[in-house]
Write an enzyme that holds these catalytic residues in place. Structure first.
Site, mmCIF file in Angstrom:
data_model
loop_
_atom_site.group_PDB
_atom_site.id
_atom_site.type_symbol
_atom_site.label_atom_id
_atom_site.label_comp_id
_atom_site.label_asym_id
_atom_site.label_seq_id
_atom_site.Cartn_x
_atom_site.Cartn_y
_atom_site.Cartn_z
ATOM 1 N N ASP A 225 0.769 -1.770 0.159
ATOM 2 C CA ASP A 225 -0.077 0.359 -0.233
ATOM 3 C C ASP A 225 0.748 1.878 -0.259
ATOM 4 O O ASP A 225 1.715 1.836 0.712
ATOM 5 C CB ASP A 225 -0.789 0.561 1.232
ATOM 6 C CG ASP A 225 -1.503 1.239 1.133
ATOM 7 O OD1 ASP A 225 -2.488 1.071 0.073
ATOM 8 O OD2 ASP A 225 -1.449 1.527 2.509
ATOM 9 N N GLU A 267 1.223 -0.722 -4.849
ATOM 10 C CA GLU A 267 0.352 0.563 -5.031
ATOM 11 C C GLU A 267 0.689 1.646 -5.558
ATOM 12 O O GLU A 267 1.158 2.911 -4.528
ATOM 13 C CB GLU A 267 -0.933 0.670 -3.684
ATOM 14 C CG GLU A 267 -1.838 1.954 -3.931
ATOM 15 C CD GLU A 267 -2.266 2.186 -3.213
ATOM 16 O OE1 GLU A 267 -3.503 2.891 -3.300
ATOM 17 O OE2 GLU A 267 -1.619 2.574 -1.854
HETATM 18 C C1 GLC Z 1 -3.997 3.867 -0.072
HETATM 19 C C2 GLC Z 1 -5.674 2.674 0.219
HETATM 20 C C3 GLC Z 1 -6.680 3.550 0.737
HETATM 21 C C4 GLC Z 1 -5.998 4.297 2.478
HETATM 22 C C5 GLC Z 1 -4.542 5.227 1.823
HETATM 23 C C6 GLC Z 1 -4.194 5.338 3.121
HETATM 24 O O1 GLC Z 1 -4.124 4.849 -0.950
HETATM 25 O O2 GLC Z 1 -5.724 2.592 -1.233
HETATM 26 O O3 GLC Z 1 -7.381 3.241 0.783
HETATM 27 O O4 GLC Z 1 -6.872 5.327 2.281
HETATM 28 O O5 GLC Z 1 -3.877 3.844 1.467
HETATM 29 O O6 GLC Z 1 -3.856 4.134 3.910
#
Ligand code: GLC
Length: 580
Positions: A225, A267
């Site tokens: 993430d 991500e």
């Molecule tokens: C990522 C997740 C999102 C979250 C963010 C902060 O982008 O996909 O849902 O709010 O991280 O943790």
């Protein structure tokens, strides 16, 4: 399990024919041909009537996912959390929130998924923790203690001024004052989510141990993430910095050595040239897969513009990736449809087309579901999926989109797209048998026309979107070139018609020509296939009805095609065997 046996999920759900697959494939490159499915645990299926989806619920629906043709599930965070950011605010990295079940339930889910040939990828949120995490509590109360340097602290809120704010709807700065410590702490997301300090080797060690802990449970991979933001430096954007890449490369090395075969999916919501860096290099590999954020909004744009030029352009700007890597593609996920990686003009166009009401927007993006975004148009939904399944990368579906689930823009933030899965017409649409409406994790969709949609009805209707999408997935599975083949954009005489080939480079591997007419008009186009002059075409997939094409590529390397509005075709191309 055999192909004809039936399995029963929760009460009231018609039996889904069990998938003929048993066990995991031996293929270490499984992720190249895999279809992923994001199953938002808390909204997927509730087994114990507390109104919150859980592992046992997910386990009870694995036969459905296997039937659909899902090869891997991505499970968003299930760790203990104050739940102020959908669980991405973690307060204990090695625990399971009791609402989702026990360690045994988690392990049971992994085992049962594997028994059906489905891999499990879990979310790893390394950039930040919740402010309720004991590390942060210790850091704020004991600056000189072992956790004093676990977070990014400063006496002023002026450092790293070149760093953008991501959650612009709620945050005005990346610094928040902490009364207890008497300093500011750094956070790229909500002010209750302090960023870990990756300049501290103890932090790198601690999170590496967290990754090891979960890798030992037998999961097949991790979604990393918010990975671009690990390290910050003065005078930079504090995104994609060398120090951040060094941490990712180290994690990759630990996994490769101690848990070979475990994949990572980045991500990294960044421009193509920056995303590519998260694959690393052959010498210092980083992630196995990276979500291709830039192509996603261009798929939506092309449908409204009636031109595929923006898709062509973003793919032309996408550098080649190292051999160990694979893109991940998606149309929607649990977040807003992000418009961070588009130009201002494109953003204005996208808001105009897809978020005419202010409430449909969140941060720099659109908090809507796929089916309502596409006006519930069957042709557009199928075309968008045909693109998703044929462009380079492994596709990831978002739960509920396969039945055209709706959204609720009256819910706060991204909860608009996180409502409970609609399984059947029983109470709470089969999601839960909790006694009270108020007990549900989020309210069900109530808008007429959307409220009734459910898996059971879609299963019973051979003409449903669900069956049509499953058909697409089945065809994709039969043509591994779409997963592991090389990709080449082809010249098309029509801006509306996107044409590309996917070529399986193994001996006797096939060549597929993928065509998509993104406009609402029927289109004729001449496609340039100079290296395939004389090749015969065979239809692998076509829709909607009535699409046509020449039977062979001309000796001049041109193929004439006609596509109905929103039509798509996948053609196999075979060169005549040369007389010797
Ligand atoms: C990522 C997740 C999102 C979250 C963010 C902060 O982008 O996909 O849902 O709010 O991280 O943790």
């Amino acid at each position: 399990m055999s192909g004809t046996s039936l399995s029963v999920g929760l009460p009231g759900v018609p039996a889904v024919p069990a998938a003929p697959r048993t066990g995991l494939s031996e293929d270490p490159q499984w992720f190249r041909t895999a279809v992923f499915y994001e199953a938002l645990l808390r909204s997927f299926a509730d087994s114990d009537s507390d109104g919150v989806g859980d592992f046992a619920g997910l386990t009870s629906r694995l036969d459905y996912l296997a039937w659909l043709g899902v090869d891997a599930i991505w499970v968003p965070p299930f760790y203990p959390s104050p739940m102020r950011d959908g669980g991405y605010d973690i307060s204990d990295y090695t625990g399971i929130d009791p609402r989702y079940g026990t360690v045994e339930d988690f392990e049971g889910m992994v085992r049962e998924a594997h028994a059906r040939g489905i891999r499990v990828v879990i979310d790893m949120v390394l950039n930040h923790t919740s402010d309720a995490h004991p590390w942060f509590q210790a850091s704020r109360s004991d600056p000189s203690g072992p956790y004093g340097d676990f977070y990014v602290w400063s006496d002023s809120d002026e450092a790293y001024a070149g760093t953008r704010v991501i959650f612009v709807d709620t945050e005005s700065s990346n610094w928040t004052w902490d009364e207890q410590r008497g300093q500011f702490f750094w956070h790229r997301f909500f002010s209750h989510q302090p960023d870990l300090n990756y300049d501290n080797p103890a932090v790198v060690e601690a999170v590496t141990d967290v990754v090891r802990f979960w890798a030992r449970t037998g999961v097949d991979g991790f979604r990393l993430d918010a990975i671009p933001y690990l390290v910050e430096r003065e005078g930079t954007s504090s995104e994609n910095l060398p120090g951040t890449h060094a941490v990712v490369a180290r994690l990759a090395a630990v996994l490769a050595e101690e848990f070979p075969g475990t994949i990572t999916i980045a991500e990294a919501n960044q421009m193509p040239s920056e995303v590519v860096a998260y694959f690393g290099t052959p010498e210092a590999p980083e992630c196995t897969m990276c979500f291709h954020f830039p192509v996603m909004p261009r798929i939506f744009r092309s449908l409204r513009e009636g031109s595929a030029d923006s898709i062509r352009q973003v793919l032309a700007e996408t550098p080649d990736i190292p051999a160990h890597g694979q893109w991940g593609t998606f149309l929607r996920n649990h977040d807003e449809l992000t418009l961070e990686m588009v130009t201002e003009d494109e953003r204005a166009l996208m808001y105009g087309w897809y978020a005419p009401e202010e409430r449909m927007r969140a941060n720099v993006g659109i908090r809507r579901r796929l089916a309502p975004l596409l006006g519930d148009s069957r042709d557009e939904l199928m075309l968008a999926h045909a693109l998703l399944l044929s462009l380079p990368g492994s596709p990831c579906l978002y739960y509920g989109d396969e039945i055209g689930m709706g959204e609720d823009i009256w819910l706060e933030d991204r909860d608009a797209v996180r409502t409970p899965m609609q399984w059947d017409r029983s109470r709470h649409m089969g999601f839960s048998s909790a006694p009270q409406d108020a007990a549900l994790t989020l309210p069900l969709i109530s808008a007429p026309g959307w409220a009734e949609r459910n898996v059971a009805d879609a299963l019973a209707d051979p003409g449903s979107l669900l069956h049509a999408l499953r058909g697409l997935l089945t065809v994709r599975r039969q043509h591994p070139a779409l997963g592991r083949g090389s990709f080449l954009m082809r010249a098309s005489s029509s801006a509306a018609v996107l044409a590309h080939t996917r070529q399986d480079l193994s001996p006797d591997g096939e060549v597929l020509l993928c065509l998509a007419n993104v406009s609402e008009e029927a289109c004729e186009a001449v496609i340039g296939l100079e290296d395939l002059a004389g090749a015969r075409t065979g239809v692998v997939l076509g829709g909607p009805e009535g699409s046509g094409e020449d039977a062979a590529v001309g000796e001049d390397g041109r193929l004439g095609v006609t596509l109905v509005p929103r039509g798509y075709r996948w053609l196999s191309l075979s060169l005549p065997v040369k007389e010797s």
